[in-house]
Design an enzyme around this catalytic site. Structure first.
Site, mmCIF file in Angstrom:
data_model
loop_
_atom_site.group_PDB
_atom_site.id
_atom_site.type_symbol
_atom_site.label_atom_id
_atom_site.label_comp_id
_atom_site.label_asym_id
_atom_site.label_seq_id
_atom_site.Cartn_x
_atom_site.Cartn_y
_atom_site.Cartn_z
ATOM 1 N N CYS A 56 -56.471 -20.173 56.352
ATOM 2 C CA CYS A 56 -57.817 -20.391 56.323
ATOM 3 C C CYS A 56 -57.853 -21.929 55.420
ATOM 4 O O CYS A 56 -56.710 -22.332 55.189
ATOM 5 C CB CYS A 56 -58.671 -19.338 55.566
ATOM 6 N N HIS B 248 -39.306 -12.462 44.387
ATOM 7 C CA HIS B 248 -39.873 -11.527 43.422
ATOM 8 C C HIS B 248 -40.955 -10.569 43.477
ATOM 9 O O HIS B 248 -41.080 -9.608 42.775
ATOM 10 C CB HIS B 248 -40.343 -12.249 42.282
#
Length: 143
Positions: A68, A101
């Protein structure tokens, strides 16, 4: 992450970059499912983020790419879904770390702020980076 099919979604502000992403995936021979939007006509990002998130949760697609204007609306909406870990990426290091991570399964781009080339590099990094697990899995389990 084993990639079978990638879900791709955007709103009107993300439409130009989504056109590039679809072409990029086609050139790489990567299967994708397009959740829309299909033009630059004004629309609401949740209408496209929710179906993408539901299909990530259901295993219909193995991961997602969402776009977006700022990336924030898509990321917020996608992360309302329990089975989705969406991260906003604006450089390759962020794309790498969100996989390594956080085991992100959806990368979100700020369509008004990155170039096509930057987007392609981040997609490649996101798709090739393995999850490190270990202490990172313990943190994800707390989410």
């Amino acid at each position: 992450m084993e990639i079978k099919t990638i879900g791709v979604a955007c709103d009107h502000a993300g439409f130009p970059l989504k056109q590039y992403v679809v072409q990029y995936l086609e050139e790489k021979g990567i299967e994708y499912k397009d959740y829309g939007t299909y033009s630059d006509r004004s629309c609401d990002y949740p209408d496209f983020a929710h179906p993408l998130a539901e299909d990530i949760e259901a295993g219909v697609v193995s991961c997602g790419i969402a776009i977006c204007g700022s990336g924030q609306g898509m990321a917020i909406t996608l992360n309302k879904h329990h089975g989705v870990r969406a991260g906003l990426a604006w450089n390759v290091e962020i794309a790498h770390l969100m996989r390594q991570h956080n085991n992100a399964n959806c990368i979100v781009f700020p369509g008004r702020f990155i170039t096509n080339r930057e987007c392609g590099v981040m997609i490649d990094e996101f798709l090739k980076t393995p999850f490190e697990a270990g202490r990172h899995q313990l943190r994800i389990d707390k989410i």
